[in-house]
Write a protein that holds these residues in place. Sequence first.
Motif, PDB file in Angstrom:
ATOM      1  N   UNK A   1      47.188  47.739  39.885  1.00 61.08           N
ATOM      2  CA  UNK A   1      46.496  48.757  39.082  1.00 61.08           C
ATOM      3  C   UNK A   1      46.197  48.217  37.686  1.00 61.08           C
ATOM      4  N   UNK A   2      47.175  47.564  37.075  1.00 58.08           N
ATOM      5  CA  UNK A   2      46.977  47.007  35.737  1.00 58.08           C
ATOM      6  C   UNK A   2      45.882  45.950  35.726  1.00 58.08           C
ATOM      7  N   UNK A   3      45.841  45.107  36.747  1.00 53.88           N
ATOM      8  CA  UNK A   3      44.818  44.055  36.798  1.00 53.88           C
ATOM      9  C   UNK A   3      43.418  44.660  36.861  1.00 53.88           C
ATOM     10  N   UNK A   4      43.229  45.613  37.753  1.00 56.26           N
ATOM     11  CA  UNK A   4      41.897  46.220  37.918  1.00 56.26           C
ATOM     12  C   UNK A   4      41.530  47.083  36.716  1.00 56.26           C
ATOM     13  N   UNK A   5      42.390  48.032  36.376  1.00 54.02           N
ATOM     14  CA  UNK A   5      42.074  48.955  35.287  1.00 54.02           C
ATOM     15  C   UNK A   5      42.068  48.254  33.928  1.00 54.02           C
ATOM     16  N   UNK A   6      42.953  47.287  33.747  1.00 55.38           N
ATOM     17  CA  UNK A   6      42.978  46.535  32.490  1.00 55.38           C
ATOM     18  C   UNK A   6      41.686  45.771  32.264  1.00 55.38           C
ATOM     19  N   UNK A   7      41.177  45.169  33.340  1.00 57.49           N
ATOM     20  CA  UNK A   7      39.898  44.448  33.229  1.00 57.49           C
ATOM     21  C   UNK A   7      38.761  45.418  32.898  1.00 57.49           C
ATOM     22  N   UNK A   8      38.756  46.553  33.550  1.00 53.83           N
ATOM     23  CA  UNK A   8      37.695  47.538  33.310  1.00 53.83           C
ATOM     24  C   UNK A   8      37.765  48.067  31.876  1.00 53.83           C
ATOM     25  N   UNK A   9      38.954  48.417  31.424  1.00 55.01           N
ATOM     26  CA  UNK A   9      39.109  48.931  30.062  1.00 55.01           C
ATOM     27  C   UNK A   9      38.727  47.875  29.035  1.00 55.01           C
ATOM     28  N   UNK A  10      39.179  46.647  29.236  1.00 57.88           N
ATOM     29  CA  UNK A  10      38.827  45.561  28.310  1.00 57.88           C
ATOM     30  C   UNK A  10      37.318  45.337  28.291  1.00 57.88           C
ATOM     31  N   UNK A  11      36.690  45.364  29.442  1.00 56.54           N
ATOM     32  CA  UNK A  11      35.243  45.171  29.548  1.00 56.54           C
ATOM     33  C   UNK A  11      34.502  46.251  28.775  1.00 56.54           C
TER      34      UNK A  11
END
Length: 161
Positions: free
Chosen positions: A71-81
């Motif tokens: 979850x952190x990998x996917x959502x973290x990438x989206x939030x950072x983007x």
Amino acid sequence: MKRKKSVIPGFGLSFGIVMAILGLIVIIPLCSLVFFSFKLSPHDFLVTVTRQRVLASYKVSIITALIASLINAVMGMIIAWVLVRYDFPGKKIMDGIIEMPFALPTAVAGIALTHLTIPEGWVGRIFANVGIKIAYTRIGITVALVFIGIPFVVRSVQPVL
């Protein structure tokens, strides 16, 4: 012989204090754990670490950490983007909210999340009406791990994007 001036005044004293605290809080308990483990025979040690309850705790820890990491990998990438690429109202507020787990001690975050997710809490009340229990379950552990871990992903990925 003249001492060379330090670039950081008081570094020696602050370094000594940090090392003393680190020793008291981390190193001494770890050493005592290892020391007391060596008092057990290999058979007793194996029996202890393979008890049903211990194996269940390994399983819960590994499963919740794996799910939270995904979850952190996917959502973290989206939030950072989103934070890097787009300008929108409330961007600075969202950027500040990402920092919240850094500012809160982990124990305080855990207590706050537990209080929110118990059946009488704000979030827990909503899910309790549907029959879903969050606090003290794998779901609650995963939520806490995501809450604590996502800022690390976002702040690590942002400079690259």
